[in-house]
Enzyme design. Structure first.
Site, short mmCIF file in Angstrom:
data_model
loop_
_atom_site.label_atom_id
_atom_site.label_comp_id
_atom_site.label_asym_id
_atom_site.label_seq_id
_atom_site.Cartn_x
_atom_site.Cartn_y
_atom_site.Cartn_z
N ASP A 30 0.92 -1.04 0.11
CA ASP A 30 0.18 0.09 -0.15
C ASP A 30 0.76 1.27 -0.14
O ASP A 30 1.91 1.49 0.62
CB ASP A 30 -0.96 -0.09 1.33
CG ASP A 30 -2.04 0.82 1.06
OD1 ASP A 30 -3.35 0.59 0.89
OD2 ASP A 30 -1.97 2.16 0.91
N ILE A 31 0.62 2.09 -0.86
CA ILE A 31 1.28 3.49 -0.91
C ILE A 31 1.34 4.35 0.33
O ILE A 31 2.06 4.97 0.52
CB ILE A 31 0.73 4.02 -2.31
CG1 ILE A 31 1.78 5.29 -2.69
CG2 ILE A 31 -0.52 4.93 -1.86
CD1 ILE A 31 1.36 5.85 -4.08
N ASN A 84 -12.99 -2.87 2.61
CA ASN A 84 -14.04 -2.08 2.82
C ASN A 84 -14.89 -1.98 1.63
O ASN A 84 -14.41 -1.95 0.62
CB ASN A 84 -13.19 -0.48 3.14
CG ASN A 84 -12.34 -0.59 4.07
OD1 ASN A 84 -12.89 -0.96 5.24
ND2 ASN A 84 -11.30 -0.18 3.90
N SER A 92 -12.12 3.52 -1.24
CA SER A 92 -11.62 4.55 -1.90
C SER A 92 -11.09 4.17 -3.30
O SER A 92 -11.15 5.24 -4.34
CB SER A 92 -10.60 5.66 -1.28
OG SER A 92 -9.51 4.68 -0.96
N HIS A 97 -10.32 -5.13 -3.13
CA HIS A 97 -9.01 -5.35 -2.50
C HIS A 97 -9.09 -6.03 -1.22
O HIS A 97 -9.92 -5.28 -0.35
CB HIS A 97 -7.88 -3.95 -2.50
CG HIS A 97 -8.84 -2.63 -2.05
ND1 HIS A 97 -9.73 -2.18 -3.03
CD2 HIS A 97 -8.51 -2.22 -1.07
CE1 HIS A 97 -10.05 -1.11 -2.30
NE2 HIS A 97 -9.42 -1.23 -1.15
N HIS A 99 -7.22 -5.63 2.11
CA HIS A 99 -5.83 -5.18 3.12
C HIS A 99 -5.29 -6.31 3.98
O HIS A 99 -6.09 -6.85 4.83
CB HIS A 99 -6.29 -3.93 3.94
CG HIS A 99 -6.92 -2.81 3.17
ND1 HIS A 99 -6.25 -1.68 3.11
CD2 HIS A 99 -8.23 -2.60 2.82
CE1 HIS A 99 -6.78 -0.77 2.34
NE2 HIS A 99 -7.94 -1.34 2.10
P1 5GP Z 1 -9.72 1.65 0.42
O1 5GP Z 1 -9.78 3.10 1.06
O2 5GP Z 1 -10.31 1.44 -0.76
O3 5GP Z 1 -10.18 0.33 1.48
O4 5GP Z 1 -8.21 1.27 0.25
C1 5GP Z 1 -7.56 1.88 -0.94
C2 5GP Z 1 -6.18 1.62 -0.55
O5 5GP Z 1 -5.43 1.99 -1.90
C3 5GP Z 1 -5.55 2.73 0.51
O6 5GP Z 1 -4.93 1.96 1.46
C4 5GP Z 1 -4.46 3.68 -0.38
O7 5GP Z 1 -3.43 4.09 0.48
C5 5GP Z 1 -4.42 2.81 -1.61
N1 5GP Z 1 -3.83 3.45 -2.68
C6 5GP Z 1 -4.23 4.22 -3.29
N2 5GP Z 1 -3.53 4.78 -4.14
C7 5GP Z 1 -2.53 3.89 -4.50
C8 5GP Z 1 -1.58 3.72 -5.44
O8 5GP Z 1 -1.33 4.63 -6.42
N3 5GP Z 1 -0.65 2.86 -5.14
C9 5GP Z 1 -0.81 1.81 -4.15
N4 5GP Z 1 0.28 0.97 -3.84
N5 5GP Z 1 -1.63 2.07 -3.17
C10 5GP Z 1 -2.53 2.96 -3.19
#
Ligand code: 5GP
Ligand code: ZN
Length: 111
Positions: A30-31, A84, A92, A97, A99
């Protein structure tokens, strides 16, 4: 799928720090890590969220859990699996995905 960040990672158009790559699944760091280990496990096929899953996805889900367990196997203290769904949960990126989080003690319940 066009305009999907994670589909662009699967195609290689957007770079990722890949930790596992199989026929069906990609895993990458994760970034914006929320723990010392924070890996995202995604299906290579576009699925918007866990809300879209059904019986036909059983094999894909098994592959995702297998990948998550492979990542978690290096975490002696244990690990957490989170997905999520929707705005209240903080989704987001609208490509399914998991985690995989670990490497520190994780609080419960989550915020
Ligand atoms: P969500 O909020 O949808 O559950 O998780 C999305 C995840 O994607 C977040 O933890 C966010 O840090 C990660 N993320 C968003 N953009 C990027 C990216 O460009 N590269 C990587 N490796 N992770 C990303
Ligand atoms: Zn996608």
């Amino acid at each position: 799928m066009a305009d999907c960040l994670f589909c662009s990672m699967v195609s290689g158009d957007v770079s990722a720090d890949i930790v596992l790559d199989t026929d069906e699944v990609l895993a990458f760091t994760d970034i914006n890590p929320a723990a010392p280990t924070h890996v995202l496990v995604i299906p290579k096929r576009h699925v918007s969220s866990a809300a879209e899953l059904g019986q036909a996805d059983a094999g894909l889900l098994a592959a995702m859990f297998e990948a998550a367990a492979a990542v978690g196997s290096g975490l002696e203290g244990g690990w957490r699996l989170v997905t999520n769904v929707g705005p209240d949960a903080g989704q987001s990126v609208f490509h399914l995905h998991f985690h995989v989080l670990g490497g520190r003690s994780l609080g419960w319940p989550p915020g």
